[in-house]
Design a protein around this motif. Structure first.
Motif, PDB file in Angstrom:
ATOM      1  N   LEU A 195       1.079  -5.413 -11.689  1.00  0.00           N
ATOM      2  CA  LEU A 195      -0.033  -5.965 -11.431  1.00  0.00           C
ATOM      3  C   LEU A 195      -0.056  -6.288 -10.048  1.00  0.00           C
ATOM      4  N   GLY A 196      -1.245  -6.317  -9.200  1.00  0.00           N
ATOM      5  CA  GLY A 196      -1.374  -6.673  -7.915  1.00  0.00           C
ATOM      6  C   GLY A 196      -1.843  -5.572  -6.856  1.00  0.00           C
ATOM      7  N   PRO A 197      -2.073  -5.980  -5.751  1.00  0.00           N
ATOM      8  CA  PRO A 197      -2.630  -4.857  -4.945  1.00  0.00           C
ATOM      9  C   PRO A 197      -1.831  -3.614  -4.342  1.00  0.00           C
ATOM     10  N   SER A 198      -0.431  -3.903  -4.689  1.00  0.00           N
ATOM     11  CA  SER A 198       0.541  -2.883  -4.351  1.00  0.00           C
ATOM     12  C   SER A 198       0.492  -1.990  -5.504  1.00  0.00           C
ATOM     13  N   THR A 199      -0.061  -2.108  -6.694  1.00  0.00           N
ATOM     14  CA  THR A 199       0.028  -1.221  -7.875  1.00  0.00           C
ATOM     15  C   THR A 199      -0.296   0.320  -7.526  1.00  0.00           C
ATOM     16  N   PHE A 200       0.700   1.041  -8.086  1.00  0.00           N
ATOM     17  CA  PHE A 200       0.482   2.467  -7.912  1.00  0.00           C
ATOM     18  C   PHE A 200      -0.571   2.800  -9.116  1.00  0.00           C
ATOM     19  N   MET A 201      -1.691   3.286  -8.857  1.00  0.00           N
ATOM     20  CA  MET A 201      -2.544   3.635 -10.082  1.00  0.00           C
ATOM     21  C   MET A 201      -2.807   4.830 -10.463  1.00  0.00           C
ATOM     22  N   ARG A 202      -1.656   5.387 -10.895  1.00  0.00           N
ATOM     23  CA  ARG A 202      -1.376   6.546 -11.529  1.00  0.00           C
ATOM     24  C   ARG A 202      -0.450   6.524 -12.829  1.00  0.00           C
ATOM     25  N   PRO A 203      -0.958   6.553 -14.006  1.00  0.00           N
ATOM     26  CA  PRO A 203      -0.355   6.273 -15.099  1.00  0.00           C
ATOM     27  C   PRO A 203       0.851   7.583 -15.540  1.00  0.00           C
ATOM     28  N   GLU A 204       0.306   8.481 -15.006  1.00  0.00           N
ATOM     29  CA  GLU A 204       1.412   9.765 -15.234  1.00  0.00           C
ATOM     30  C   GLU A 204       2.981   9.390 -14.700  1.00  0.00           C
ATOM     31  N   VAL A 205       2.988   8.420 -13.769  1.00  0.00           N
ATOM     32  CA  VAL A 205       4.233   8.175 -13.274  1.00  0.00           C
ATOM     33  C   VAL A 205       5.053   7.219 -14.133  1.00  0.00           C
ATOM     34  N   PHE A 206       4.270   6.565 -15.181  1.00  0.00           N
ATOM     35  CA  PHE A 206       4.930   5.520 -15.854  1.00  0.00           C
ATOM     36  C   PHE A 206       5.010   6.348 -17.414  1.00  0.00           C
ATOM     37  N   ILE A 207       4.868   7.400 -17.743  1.00  0.00           N
ATOM     38  CA  ILE A 207       5.032   7.966 -18.984  1.00  0.00           C
ATOM     39  C   ILE A 207       6.458   7.804 -19.544  1.00  0.00           C
ATOM     40  N   ASP A 208       6.699   7.514 -20.541  1.00  0.00           N
ATOM     41  CA  ASP A 208       7.986   7.254 -21.151  1.00  0.00           C
ATOM     42  C   ASP A 208       8.671   5.974 -20.499  1.00  0.00           C
ATOM     43  N   THR A 209       7.798   4.790 -20.572  1.00  0.00           N
ATOM     44  CA  THR A 209       8.372   3.803 -19.794  1.00  0.00           C
ATOM     45  C   THR A 209       7.377   2.720 -20.652  1.00  0.00           C
ATOM     46  N   PRO A 210       7.827   1.312 -20.866  1.00  0.00           N
ATOM     47  CA  PRO A 210       7.124   0.530 -21.609  1.00  0.00           C
ATOM     48  C   PRO A 210       5.705   0.061 -21.119  1.00  0.00           C
ATOM     49  N   HIS A 223     -12.080  -0.930   6.398  1.00  0.00           N
ATOM     50  CA  HIS A 223     -11.938  -1.428   7.963  1.00  0.00           C
ATOM     51  C   HIS A 223     -11.650  -2.848   7.851  1.00  0.00           C
ATOM     52  N   ALA A 224     -12.238  -3.675   6.854  1.00  0.00           N
ATOM     53  CA  ALA A 224     -12.258  -5.023   6.632  1.00  0.00           C
ATOM     54  C   ALA A 224     -10.672  -5.367   6.494  1.00  0.00           C
ATOM     55  N   VAL A 225     -10.221  -4.598   5.424  1.00  0.00           N
ATOM     56  CA  VAL A 225      -8.897  -4.752   5.012  1.00  0.00           C
ATOM     57  C   VAL A 225      -7.970  -4.454   5.908  1.00  0.00           C
ATOM     58  N   GLU A 226      -8.172  -3.570   6.713  1.00  0.00           N
ATOM     59  CA  GLU A 226      -7.267  -3.219   7.819  1.00  0.00           C
ATOM     60  C   GLU A 226      -7.270  -4.616   8.802  1.00  0.00           C
ATOM     61  N   LYS A 227      -8.363  -4.930   9.043  1.00  0.00           N
ATOM     62  CA  LYS A 227      -8.195  -5.941   9.780  1.00  0.00           C
ATOM     63  C   LYS A 227      -7.635  -7.360   9.530  1.00  0.00           C
ATOM     64  N   ILE A 228      -7.713  -7.527   7.893  1.00  0.00           N
ATOM     65  CA  ILE A 228      -7.141  -8.561   7.574  1.00  0.00           C
ATOM     66  C   ILE A 228      -5.821  -8.493   7.622  1.00  0.00           C
ATOM     67  N   VAL A 229      -5.067  -7.210   7.154  1.00  0.00           N
ATOM     68  CA  VAL A 229      -3.563  -6.713   7.343  1.00  0.00           C
ATOM     69  C   VAL A 229      -3.223  -7.223   8.609  1.00  0.00           C
ATOM     70  N   SER A 230      -3.862  -6.661   9.609  1.00  0.00           N
ATOM     71  CA  SER A 230      -3.513  -6.745  11.231  1.00  0.00           C
ATOM     72  C   SER A 230      -3.305  -8.404  11.433  1.00  0.00           C
ATOM     73  N   GLU A 231      -4.268  -9.309  10.896  1.00  0.00           N
ATOM     74  CA  GLU A 231      -4.152 -10.441  11.284  1.00  0.00           C
ATOM     75  C   GLU A 231      -3.571 -11.373  10.187  1.00  0.00           C
ATOM     76  N   GLY A 232      -2.718 -10.742   9.599  1.00  0.00           N
ATOM     77  CA  GLY A 232      -1.707 -11.642   8.649  1.00  0.00           C
ATOM     78  C   GLY A 232      -2.211 -12.277   7.421  1.00  0.00           C
ATOM     79  N   GLY A 233      -3.415 -11.561   6.999  1.00  0.00           N
ATOM     80  CA  GLY A 233      -3.988 -11.863   5.780  1.00  0.00           C
ATOM     81  C   GLY A 233      -3.469 -11.469   4.454  1.00  0.00           C
ATOM     82  N   GLY A 234      -3.788 -12.149   3.435  1.00  0.00           N
ATOM     83  CA  GLY A 234      -3.188 -11.768   2.054  1.00  0.00           C
ATOM     84  C   GLY A 234      -4.512 -11.505   0.918  1.00  0.00           C
ATOM     85  N   THR A 235      -4.001 -11.728  -0.365  1.00  0.00           N
ATOM     86  CA  THR A 235      -4.803 -11.136  -1.370  1.00  0.00           C
ATOM     87  C   THR A 235      -6.128 -11.821  -1.472  1.00  0.00           C
TER      88      THR A 235
END
Length: 258
Positions: A195-210, A223-235
């Motif tokens: 979990l978390g905003p970094s999560t890679f959201m494709r279950p195919e990659v996690f086949i055969d894992t718990p 665009h809003a997310v990019e501006k927040i990234v540039s200005e040091g913002g978080g989740t």
């Protein structure tokens, strides 16, 4: 079994052909990559001590690179900042694939933590801690950063990982390179969530894992997310510009609560 980083790279390579990154931002909290098809992906920024004022030697050239070349940075095991850029590129590429069925139900409601559960949280998710404590479950928190009150190191938490019934694992482990070790330490949890905003959201990659659930974000206002990234913002600042969604990742597995 291949490392999860290499699984992601191999899965996305065919989709990266002919796609170019047009904007790359390395913020203090998150990194973002925008592709020429308009899709944007984000990932937690791992800032190592660089020994100089330059943290990324390719700075100034990342925008304009082939998406596949940025994706390859995810597999550079000794360079966490490069992996941040690679994972952001991976999430941008994944955002352009056909949408899979998701739910916006709160992840703790989905896994329905009970007083009898032993929950291990890998990475400190502050807002979830009081909610979990209210359930009466046993909660152990594993953290790479030492010294946080009420947490233990991954080494100290090995027995808890093996014994837990629910695992909540930060997606930043893909950047730190610890995902595979964490998953290998699980024995038979009824739920294992990345979990978390970094999560890679494709279950195919996690086949055969718990892994049973992927709980990440879908960017609504790039665009809003990019501006927040540039200005040091978080989740917490970003949350009004994204949708928090979960995919059932483990329906192929006996662990899944499908």
């Amino acid at each position: 079994m291949k490392a999860v980083q290499q699984r992601i790279v191999d899965y996305l390579k065919p989709f990266s052909e002919g796609v170019v990154a047009v904007d790359v931002r390395v913020g203090l909290g998150y990194t973002s990559v925008r592709l020429d098809n308009g899709n944007v992906g984000i990932a937690w920024t791992a800032l190592d001590g660089s020994g100089s004022c330059t943290y990324e030697p390719r700075a100034g050239t990342l925008g304009g690179m082939k998406a596949g070349d940025l994706l390859d940075l995810l597999s550079l095991l000794q360079k966490p900042l490069s992996r941040s850029i690679g994972l952001a590129a991976a999430n941008a590429l994944a955002a352009g694939l056909p949408r899979q069925e998701t739910t916006r139900t709160n992840i703790l409601d989905l896994v329905s933590v009970q007083p009898s559960d032993h929950v291990v949280m890998v990475g400190f998710f502050g807002p979830l801690v009081p909610v979990l404590r209210q359930t009466g479950c046993r909660l152990d928190i594993l953290e790479l950063q030492t010294g946080k009150p009420g947490t233990m190191t991954p080494e100290e938490g090995r027995e808890s990982l093996a014994a837990c019934t629910v695992a909540l694992i930060t997606a930043t482990t893909v950047v730190t390179g610890t995902t595979d070790e964490i998953l290998a330490g699980l024995k038979n949890p009824r739920a294992a969530v990345i979990l978390g905003p970094s999560t890679f959201m494709r279950p195919e990659v996690f086949i055969d894992t718990p892994v049973t659930h992927l709980a990440g974000v879908r960017i609504r206002d790039a665009h809003a997310v990019e501006k927040i990234v540039s200005e040091g913002g978080g989740t917490m600042i970003m949350k009004k510009h994204v949708d928090f969604e979960t995919i059932l990742a483990g329906c192929h597995s006996s662990h899944a609560q499908c």
